[in-house]
Motif scaffolding. Structure first.
Motif, short mmCIF file in Angstrom:
data_model
loop_
_atom_site.label_atom_id
_atom_site.label_comp_id
_atom_site.label_asym_id
_atom_site.label_seq_id
_atom_site.Cartn_x
_atom_site.Cartn_y
_atom_site.Cartn_z
N ILE A 8 0.85 -1.20 0.00
CA ILE A 8 0.00 0.00 0.00
C ILE A 8 0.88 1.24 0.00
CG2 ILE A 8 -1.80 1.28 1.22
CD1 ILE A 8 -2.72 -1.43 2.38
N GLY A 9 0.98 1.86 -1.16
CA GLY A 9 1.79 3.07 -1.30
C GLY A 9 0.93 4.32 -1.29
N GLY A 10 1.59 5.45 -1.37
CA GLY A 10 0.86 6.71 -1.39
C GLY A 10 0.06 6.90 -2.65
N ALA A 11 0.57 6.37 -3.77
CA ALA A 11 -0.11 6.52 -5.06
C ALA A 11 -0.74 5.22 -5.55
CB ALA A 11 0.86 7.04 -6.11
N ASN A 12 -0.04 4.11 -5.34
CA ASN A 12 -0.51 2.83 -5.88
C ASN A 12 -0.65 1.78 -4.78
OD1 ASN A 12 -0.34 3.40 -8.87
ND2 ASN A 12 1.78 3.81 -8.30
N THR A 13 -1.67 0.96 -4.91
CA THR A 13 -1.81 -0.24 -4.09
C THR A 13 -1.63 -1.44 -5.02
OG1 THR A 13 -3.24 0.75 -2.40
CG2 THR A 13 -3.41 -1.63 -2.71
N ILE A 28 -4.48 4.48 -6.39
CA ILE A 28 -5.28 5.07 -5.31
C ILE A 28 -4.42 6.12 -4.61
CG2 ILE A 28 -6.62 4.63 -3.21
CD1 ILE A 28 -6.80 1.68 -4.07
N PRO A 29 -4.45 7.36 -5.08
CA PRO A 29 -3.64 8.41 -4.45
C PRO A 29 -4.23 8.79 -3.08
CG PRO A 29 -5.00 9.33 -6.20
CD PRO A 29 -5.21 7.85 -6.24
N LEU A 30 -3.58 8.34 -2.02
CA LEU A 30 -4.15 8.48 -0.68
C LEU A 30 -4.37 9.93 -0.29
CD1 LEU A 30 -2.26 5.77 1.42
CD2 LEU A 30 -4.47 5.61 0.28
N ARG A 35 -10.62 6.09 -1.08
CA ARG A 35 -11.20 4.83 -1.52
C ARG A 35 -10.49 3.60 -0.99
NH1 ARG A 35 -11.27 2.14 -5.58
NH2 ARG A 35 -13.23 1.09 -5.16
N LEU A 36 -9.37 3.77 -0.31
CA LEU A 36 -8.60 2.59 0.09
C LEU A 36 -9.45 1.56 0.84
CD1 LEU A 36 -5.85 1.13 0.18
CD2 LEU A 36 -5.45 2.29 2.36
N PRO A 37 -10.23 1.94 1.86
CA PRO A 37 -11.02 0.92 2.57
C PRO A 37 -11.95 0.15 1.64
CG PRO A 37 -10.96 2.95 3.84
CD PRO A 37 -10.38 3.27 2.50
N GLU A 38 -12.64 0.85 0.74
CA GLU A 38 -13.55 0.19 -0.19
C GLU A 38 -12.79 -0.69 -1.18
OE1 GLU A 38 -15.46 3.64 1.59
OE2 GLU A 38 -13.59 3.44 0.47
N ALA A 39 -11.66 -0.20 -1.66
CA ALA A 39 -10.86 -0.97 -2.61
C ALA A 39 -10.37 -2.27 -1.99
CB ALA A 39 -9.68 -0.13 -3.11
N LEU A 40 -9.95 -2.21 -0.74
CA LEU A 40 -9.48 -3.41 -0.06
C LEU A 40 -10.63 -4.41 0.14
CD1 LEU A 40 -7.10 -1.79 2.57
CD2 LEU A 40 -6.42 -3.16 0.59
N GLU A 41 -11.81 -3.89 0.45
CA GLU A 41 -12.98 -4.77 0.58
C GLU A 41 -13.30 -5.46 -0.75
OE1 GLU A 41 -16.05 -2.32 2.14
OE2 GLU A 41 -15.10 -2.10 4.11
N GLU A 42 -13.16 -4.72 -1.84
CA GLU A 42 -13.40 -5.31 -3.16
C GLU A 42 -12.36 -6.39 -3.47
OE1 GLU A 42 -13.26 -1.91 -5.69
OE2 GLU A 42 -15.12 -1.05 -4.88
N ILE A 43 -11.11 -6.16 -3.08
CA ILE A 43 -10.06 -7.15 -3.28
C ILE A 43 -10.35 -8.40 -2.47
CG2 ILE A 43 -7.62 -7.64 -2.81
CD1 ILE A 43 -7.11 -4.62 -3.50
#
Length: 329
Positions: A8-13, A28-30, A35-43
């Motif tokens: 999980i980087g500042g720009a890319n996961t 995902i530019p933090l 969106r990080l929480p939602e993106a992780l749930e989708e993963i």
């Protein structure tokens, strides 16, 4: 078991499975995108892993008050998303046991990579050049001997804040040689390194995953228009030859800066072998060639796609190896 590593980087996961069958990169530019929480749930919903191994650098994003706040946000997001065994890797290249300074998890993605490279290759300098930064990690006796924070690695030339896509050209160059003569560079975010490498055909459009400086497209014409603005011009004022000249100077500067840092790390640690990874392998190889160093390519050994997400792959492999040791014990 299905084990995935997540970087999980500042720009890319980025994520990769231990078997290399799953490889994904999510922009995902933090600092601007929550969106990080939602993106992780989708993963999690998509892959249903049995185990997740996490490394991070995103805690440095300036949306967080400090690194600890960023680490806590990332941990909370991951732990909520995955209903399985989740482990975090610290800057020593070890699984964090939950005690001690939480900041040990900061900027630790390179430590996971160093573990795998040390085991597979032995003494070397591991150089991973991504979209934003370049890690230059000395490895001796199977373990990294690098600084354990971004600050300490910057001091030791083990971190160069320069990458293949997102680096502002005004950071690299203060002047450019043009047909009309030497020209000062505008100190604005008009173009990034991704534009230069698109023009030079070093990267295709689909690799240019981040936003452009002007929010416009990623065609060669779009990139040339942005590069012209670096010298306060547009495409009616400078020729295509001038645009290519700008791009070639950007490339030469990045190779030179990277080579200088690699040489400093090499001399300090008495190492002369490079292992290259990341989007910037083509730049690392050229820097190694000029230094007269052997260069082993992660892309050639594990595949180009794995090279692009190598810390995530290394994190997954580290989890897998830990499970195997437990079974053998």
């Amino acid at each position: 078991m299905k084990i995935i590593g997540i970087d999980i980087g500042g720009a890319n996961t980025k994520l990769a499975s231990a078997d290399g069958e799953i490889i994904e990169l999510h922009y995902i530019p933090l600092w601007k995108d929550t969106r990080l929480p939602e993106a992780l749930e989708e993963i999690a919903e998509k892959h249903h892993p049995d185990g997740v191994s996490v490394v991070m650098t995103g805690e440095l994003a300036d949306c967080f008050q400090d690194k600890e706040a960023g680490i806590k946000f990332i941990i909370e997001s991951v732990d909520r998303a995955f209903d399985c065994d989740v482990r975090y890797i610290d800057s020593q290249g070890q699984f964090y046991d939950g005690s001690g300074d939480l900041r040990k998890l900061a900027a630790a993605n390179w430590a996971a990579s160093a573990n795998l490279i040390g085991a597979e290759t032995g003494d070397c300098i591991f150089v991973d050049m991504g979209s934003t930064t370049s890690d230059i990690i000395p490895i001796k006796d199977g373990k990294h001997v690098a600084g354990i924070s971004d600050f300490s690695r910057l001091v030791r030339s083990e971190l160069v804040y320069s990458g293949v896509l997102r680096t502002n050209l005004a950071y690299l160059l203060d002047s450019l040689d043009m047909v009309a003569g030497k020209c000062r560079v505008s100190s604005e975010l008009f173009a990034t390194t991704g534009d230069s490498y698109l023009v030079l055909d070093d990267i295709p459009e689909d690799i240019y995953t981040c936003e452009t400086a002007d929010g416009a497209g990623k065609s060669k014409t779009d990139a040339m228009r942005r590069l012209a603005r670096v010298v306060c011009a547009d495409l009616t004022e400078v020729s295509p030859d001038d645009i290519y000249r700008i791009s070639e100077q950007v490339k030469e500067k990045q190779i030179s800066v990277l080579g200088e840092a690699i040489l400093q790390v090499a001399q300090r640690n008495e190492l002369d072998r490079i292992v290259s990874a990341g989007l910037g392998e083509f730049l690392i190889r050229e820097a190694a060639k000029r230094l007269g160093f052997e260069c082993i390519s992660v892309a050639q050994k594990w595949g180009y796609e794995i090279s692009r997400v190598f810390p995530a792959y290394a994190a997954a492999r580290m989890f897998e190896a830990d499970i195997l040791r437990d079974k053998q014990a």
